[in-house]
Write a protein that holds these residues in place. Structure first.
Motif, PDB file in Angstrom:
ATOM      1  N   ALA A 170       1.492  54.498  30.923  1.00  0.00           N
ATOM      2  CA  ALA A 170       2.620  55.373  31.232  1.00  0.00           C
ATOM      3  C   ALA A 170       2.423  56.063  32.576  1.00  0.00           C
ATOM      4  O   ALA A 170       3.340  56.112  33.416  1.00  0.00           O
ATOM      5  CB  ALA A 170       2.783  56.417  30.129  1.00  0.00           C
ATOM      6  N   VAL A 171       1.231  56.582  32.813  1.00  0.00           N
ATOM      7  CA  VAL A 171       0.945  57.263  34.082  1.00  0.00           C
ATOM      8  C   VAL A 171       0.881  56.250  35.215  1.00  0.00           C
ATOM      9  O   VAL A 171       1.353  56.507  36.334  1.00  0.00           O
ATOM     10  CB  VAL A 171      -0.365  58.074  33.975  1.00  0.00           C
ATOM     11  CG1 VAL A 171      -0.721  58.707  35.320  1.00  0.00           C
ATOM     12  CG2 VAL A 171      -0.223  59.160  32.907  1.00  0.00           C
ATOM     13  N   GLU A 172       0.330  55.075  34.933  1.00  0.00           N
ATOM     14  CA  GLU A 172       0.303  54.019  35.943  1.00  0.00           C
ATOM     15  C   GLU A 172       1.727  53.634  36.349  1.00  0.00           C
ATOM     16  O   GLU A 172       1.988  53.357  37.537  1.00  0.00           O
ATOM     17  CB  GLU A 172      -0.437  52.801  35.409  1.00  0.00           C
ATOM     18  CG  GLU A 172      -0.572  51.676  36.434  1.00  0.00           C
ATOM     19  CD  GLU A 172      -1.332  50.491  35.874  1.00  0.00           C
ATOM     20  OE1 GLU A 172      -2.377  50.136  36.455  1.00  0.00           O
ATOM     21  OE2 GLU A 172      -0.879  49.921  34.855  1.00  0.00           O
ATOM     22  N   HIS A 173       2.639  53.625  35.401  1.00  0.00           N
ATOM     23  CA  HIS A 173       4.050  53.335  35.698  1.00  0.00           C
ATOM     24  C   HIS A 173       4.593  54.333  36.722  1.00  0.00           C
ATOM     25  O   HIS A 173       5.263  53.937  37.694  1.00  0.00           O
ATOM     26  CB  HIS A 173       4.849  53.406  34.397  1.00  0.00           C
ATOM     27  CG  HIS A 173       6.340  53.386  34.567  1.00  0.00           C
ATOM     28  ND1 HIS A 173       7.037  52.281  34.989  1.00  0.00           N
ATOM     29  CD2 HIS A 173       7.267  54.367  34.369  1.00  0.00           C
ATOM     30  CE1 HIS A 173       8.326  52.560  35.034  1.00  0.00           C
ATOM     31  NE2 HIS A 173       8.495  53.825  34.671  1.00  0.00           N
ATOM     32  N   LEU A 174       4.269  55.608  36.532  1.00  0.00           N
ATOM     33  CA  LEU A 174       4.732  56.633  37.470  1.00  0.00           C
ATOM     34  C   LEU A 174       4.088  56.457  38.844  1.00  0.00           C
ATOM     35  O   LEU A 174       4.747  56.608  39.881  1.00  0.00           O
ATOM     36  CB  LEU A 174       4.417  58.027  36.922  1.00  0.00           C
ATOM     37  CG  LEU A 174       5.202  58.445  35.679  1.00  0.00           C
ATOM     38  CD1 LEU A 174       4.634  59.729  35.088  1.00  0.00           C
ATOM     39  CD2 LEU A 174       6.688  58.616  36.003  1.00  0.00           C
ATOM     40  N   ILE A 175       2.802  56.129  38.860  1.00  0.00           N
ATOM     41  CA  ILE A 175       2.099  55.914  40.127  1.00  0.00           C
ATOM     42  C   ILE A 175       2.708  54.748  40.883  1.00  0.00           C
ATOM     43  O   ILE A 175       2.945  54.816  42.099  1.00  0.00           O
ATOM     44  CB  ILE A 175       0.601  55.669  39.868  1.00  0.00           C
ATOM     45  CG1 ILE A 175      -0.057  56.956  39.335  1.00  0.00           C
ATOM     46  CG2 ILE A 175      -0.100  55.188  41.143  1.00  0.00           C
ATOM     47  CD1 ILE A 175      -1.472  56.752  38.837  1.00  0.00           C
ATOM     48  N   ARG A 176       3.003  53.663  40.177  1.00  0.00           N
ATOM     49  CA  ARG A 176       3.564  52.468  40.828  1.00  0.00           C
ATOM     50  C   ARG A 176       4.977  52.708  41.338  1.00  0.00           C
ATOM     51  O   ARG A 176       5.439  52.010  42.242  1.00  0.00           O
ATOM     52  CB  ARG A 176       3.524  51.279  39.872  1.00  0.00           C
ATOM     53  CG  ARG A 176       2.099  50.787  39.586  1.00  0.00           C
ATOM     54  CD  ARG A 176       2.096  49.455  38.877  1.00  0.00           C
ATOM     55  NE  ARG A 176       0.745  48.982  38.610  1.00  0.00           N
ATOM     56  CZ  ARG A 176      -0.061  48.419  39.497  1.00  0.00           C
ATOM     57  NH1 ARG A 176       0.351  48.259  40.756  1.00  0.00           N
ATOM     58  NH2 ARG A 176      -1.265  48.013  39.160  1.00  0.00           N
ATOM     59  N   LEU A 177       5.653  53.687  40.757  1.00  0.00           N
ATOM     60  CA  LEU A 177       6.974  54.043  41.249  1.00  0.00           C
ATOM     61  C   LEU A 177       6.901  54.942  42.481  1.00  0.00           C
ATOM     62  O   LEU A 177       7.927  55.265  43.083  1.00  0.00           O
ATOM     63  CB  LEU A 177       7.781  54.745  40.155  1.00  0.00           C
ATOM     64  CG  LEU A 177       8.279  53.856  39.009  1.00  0.00           C
ATOM     65  CD1 LEU A 177       8.917  54.687  37.911  1.00  0.00           C
ATOM     66  CD2 LEU A 177       9.281  52.824  39.529  1.00  0.00           C
ATOM     67  N   GLY A 178       5.667  55.369  42.844  1.00  0.00           N
ATOM     68  CA  GLY A 178       5.486  56.140  44.070  1.00  0.00           C
ATOM     69  C   GLY A 178       5.284  57.621  43.881  1.00  0.00           C
ATOM     70  O   GLY A 178       5.156  58.363  44.857  1.00  0.00           O
ATOM     71  N   TYR A 179       5.238  58.085  42.649  1.00  0.00           N
ATOM     72  CA  TYR A 179       5.022  59.512  42.408  1.00  0.00           C
ATOM     73  C   TYR A 179       3.547  59.856  42.619  1.00  0.00           C
ATOM     74  O   TYR A 179       2.651  59.129  42.176  1.00  0.00           O
ATOM     75  CB  TYR A 179       5.445  59.889  40.989  1.00  0.00           C
ATOM     76  CG  TYR A 179       6.912  59.611  40.722  1.00  0.00           C
ATOM     77  CD1 TYR A 179       7.896  60.411  41.312  1.00  0.00           C
ATOM     78  CD2 TYR A 179       7.313  58.549  39.915  1.00  0.00           C
ATOM     79  CE1 TYR A 179       9.252  60.151  41.090  1.00  0.00           C
ATOM     80  CE2 TYR A 179       8.657  58.286  39.689  1.00  0.00           C
ATOM     81  CZ  TYR A 179       9.618  59.082  40.270  1.00  0.00           C
ATOM     82  OH  TYR A 179      10.953  58.826  40.054  1.00  0.00           O
ATOM     83  N   GLY A 180       3.300  60.970  43.322  1.00  0.00           N
ATOM     84  CA  GLY A 180       1.926  61.314  43.673  1.00  0.00           C
ATOM     85  C   GLY A 180       1.422  62.619  43.101  1.00  0.00           C
ATOM     86  O   GLY A 180       0.216  62.876  43.108  1.00  0.00           O
ATOM     87  N   ARG A 181       2.331  63.467  42.612  1.00  0.00           N
ATOM     88  CA  ARG A 181       1.924  64.764  42.034  1.00  0.00           C
ATOM     89  C   ARG A 181       2.379  64.771  40.578  1.00  0.00           C
ATOM     90  O   ARG A 181       3.448  65.285  40.230  1.00  0.00           O
ATOM     91  CB  ARG A 181       2.563  65.908  42.805  1.00  0.00           C
ATOM     92  CG  ARG A 181       2.148  65.989  44.263  1.00  0.00           C
ATOM     93  CD  ARG A 181       0.762  66.597  44.413  1.00  0.00           C
ATOM     94  NE  ARG A 181       0.748  67.991  43.961  1.00  0.00           N
ATOM     95  CZ  ARG A 181      -0.367  68.683  43.760  1.00  0.00           C
ATOM     96  NH1 ARG A 181      -1.545  68.110  43.935  1.00  0.00           N
ATOM     97  NH2 ARG A 181      -0.294  69.947  43.376  1.00  0.00           N
ATOM     98  N   ILE A 182       1.560  64.186  39.716  1.00  0.00           N
ATOM     99  CA  ILE A 182       1.939  63.985  38.313  1.00  0.00           C
ATOM    100  C   ILE A 182       1.290  65.064  37.448  1.00  0.00           C
ATOM    101  O   ILE A 182       0.063  65.155  37.370  1.00  0.00           O
ATOM    102  CB  ILE A 182       1.514  62.581  37.829  1.00  0.00           C
ATOM    103  CG1 ILE A 182       2.122  61.509  38.749  1.00  0.00           C
ATOM    104  CG2 ILE A 182       1.937  62.364  36.377  1.00  0.00           C
ATOM    105  CD1 ILE A 182       1.588  60.102  38.496  1.00  0.00           C
ATOM    106  N   ALA A 183       2.112  65.870  36.817  1.00  0.00           N
ATOM    107  CA  ALA A 183       1.622  66.948  35.958  1.00  0.00           C
ATOM    108  C   ALA A 183       1.479  66.447  34.516  1.00  0.00           C
ATOM    109  O   ALA A 183       1.989  65.378  34.158  1.00  0.00           O
ATOM    110  CB  ALA A 183       2.569  68.140  36.012  1.00  0.00           C
ATOM    111  N   TYR A 184       0.785  67.257  33.703  1.00  0.00           N
ATOM    112  CA  TYR A 184       0.541  66.890  32.302  1.00  0.00           C
ATOM    113  C   TYR A 184       0.746  68.110  31.410  1.00  0.00           C
ATOM    114  O   TYR A 184       0.259  69.209  31.711  1.00  0.00           O
ATOM    115  CB  TYR A 184      -0.886  66.378  32.135  1.00  0.00           C
ATOM    116  CG  TYR A 184      -1.289  66.123  30.694  1.00  0.00           C
ATOM    117  CD1 TYR A 184      -0.994  64.913  30.074  1.00  0.00           C
ATOM    118  CD2 TYR A 184      -1.968  67.091  29.959  1.00  0.00           C
ATOM    119  CE1 TYR A 184      -1.355  64.667  28.755  1.00  0.00           C
ATOM    120  CE2 TYR A 184      -2.337  66.861  28.634  1.00  0.00           C
ATOM    121  CZ  TYR A 184      -2.038  65.654  28.041  1.00  0.00           C
ATOM    122  OH  TYR A 184      -2.394  65.425  26.737  1.00  0.00           O
ATOM    123  N   ILE A 185       1.482  67.906  30.300  1.00  0.00           N
ATOM    124  CA  ILE A 185       1.607  68.935  29.261  1.00  0.00           C
ATOM    125  C   ILE A 185       1.152  68.320  27.941  1.00  0.00           C
ATOM    126  O   ILE A 185       1.702  67.312  27.492  1.00  0.00           O
ATOM    127  CB  ILE A 185       3.053  69.461  29.125  1.00  0.00           C
ATOM    128  CG1 ILE A 185       3.491  70.169  30.410  1.00  0.00           C
ATOM    129  CG2 ILE A 185       3.152  70.435  27.942  1.00  0.00           C
ATOM    130  CD1 ILE A 185       4.939  70.644  30.378  1.00  0.00           C
TER     131      ILE A 185
END
Length: 339
Positions: A170-185
């Motif tokens: 799931a996080v890899e999906h966000l990274i591959r879409l170009g997002y660089g500041r990924i938060a976590y709750i």
């Protein structure tokens, strides 16, 4: 005056033991006799003495199901699947919701032991061990079969979701879409492996884990997600994507962003976990990690029934890992796909 089994046998023209076999559904009885006995039972409004039957048969045909929170759609659906599977096999289910309170969990486990349930399916919160350890041991000592969902308990068969891998993809999906500041709750009420998966995905793709982007909440509800997002906003820390430990946390976070004028996914992409039914109905529809509830429930029941059919000293401990699947919907956006 209450009708007795002797009166049922006399009216049906069969022996008391034949009526008992029909009631228990264990031994071979002709279809004609079964129908005749059932007609008489209905006619005389006979109700078997549950306590007496339990003492004679040394079984209750009842399974205890311990879940953290029925107000969470995931656990409500899981309970329904397990209840249906057990019903089809001749068992009733006593569903106990702990509301993530250790004292309640402890009391329910003790009740399952005292009432001599035929078995227990234990779907605890992942931080197993605070209050339940003694009661788990009491069940094992009494020979009452026990299986668990997620908590890895010594000597207990379990079904475990592949949470680390599910979160990683799931996080890899966000990274591959170009997002660089990924938060976590997330937090102790959801599997710690989900946080590990978040950290692993960032590190494996060359990112430094920024602790300021992580919000630990105590529960797993809509309100917890809302408060977690409020805390992130109050810190002033910039983020362009968010992974949440379950779908309810994601819903709460999205609501908080909506109230603040933050658009999802245009300003912040969001991914959840579980793929409850509401995830596809929410606006925007939620990208999430699917746990196959039907498969998990069936595996738990099959594990428990296998234990029920085996003498305590011959039971073996099994661990079944259930794979997960990323379901991509609107909330993660299209981003800018990396090569």
């Amino acid at each position: 005056m209450k009708t007795t089994i002797k009166e049922v046998a006399k009216e049906a023209g069969v022996s008391i033991s034949t009526v008992s076999r029909v009631l228990n559904g264990r031994d071979r009885v002709s279809r004609h006799t079964i129908n005749r006995v059932r007609e008489v039972i209905e006619k005389l409004q006979f109700q078997p003495d549950f306590v007496a039957r339990t003492m004679i048969m040394k079984r209750t045909s009842t399974i205890g199901l311990i879940v953290p929170q029925l107000s969470n759609e995931y656990w409500a659906l899981m309970s329904e699947v397990i209840q249906d599977e057990l019903w089809a096999r001749g068992y009733t289910t006593l569903i106990c919701s702990t509301d993530n309170e250790p004292d309640k969990e402890n009391a329910y486990l003790r009740m399952c032991s005292e009432r001599r349930m035929d078995g227990v399916i234990y779907c605890s919160s992942p931080h197993y061990g605070l209050a339940a350890g003694e009661q788990i041991e009491a069940l094992k000592t009494a020979g009452i079969p026990l299986v668990s969902l997620d908590p890895n308990i010594a000597g207990v068969s379990c079904v475990i979701g592949d949470h680390l891998q599910g979160t990683y993809i799931a996080v890899e999906h966000l990274i591959r879409l170009g997002y660089g500041r990924i938060a976590y709750i997330g937090g102790p009420a959801v599997s710690i492996e989900r946080e590990f998966g978040y950290r692993k995905a960032l590190m494996m793709h060359g990112y430094t884990v920024d602790e300021s982007l992580i919000r630990v909440v105590q529960g797993q509800s809509f309100a917890d997600g809302y408060e977690g997002l409020q805390s992130l906003r109050a810190s002033g820390i910039a983020f362009d994507a968010l992974f949440c430990g379950n779908d309810l946390l994601a819903f709460g976070a999205i609501k908080a962003m909506e109230e603040a004028g933050i658009r999802v996914p245009e300003d912040v992409a969001v991914v959840g976990y579980d793929d409850i039914f509401s995830a596809r109905l929410f606006k925007p529809s939620l990208t999430t990690v699917r746990q196959p509830i039907q498969d998990i429930g069936q595996e738990l029941v099959q594990l428990l029934l296998a234990s029920l059919e085996t003498e305590p000293e011959r039971r073996t401990v099994r661990k079944i890992v259930i794979p997960t699947e990323l379901i991509v919907r609107e909330s993660s956006g299209s981003g800018q796909m990396k090569a």
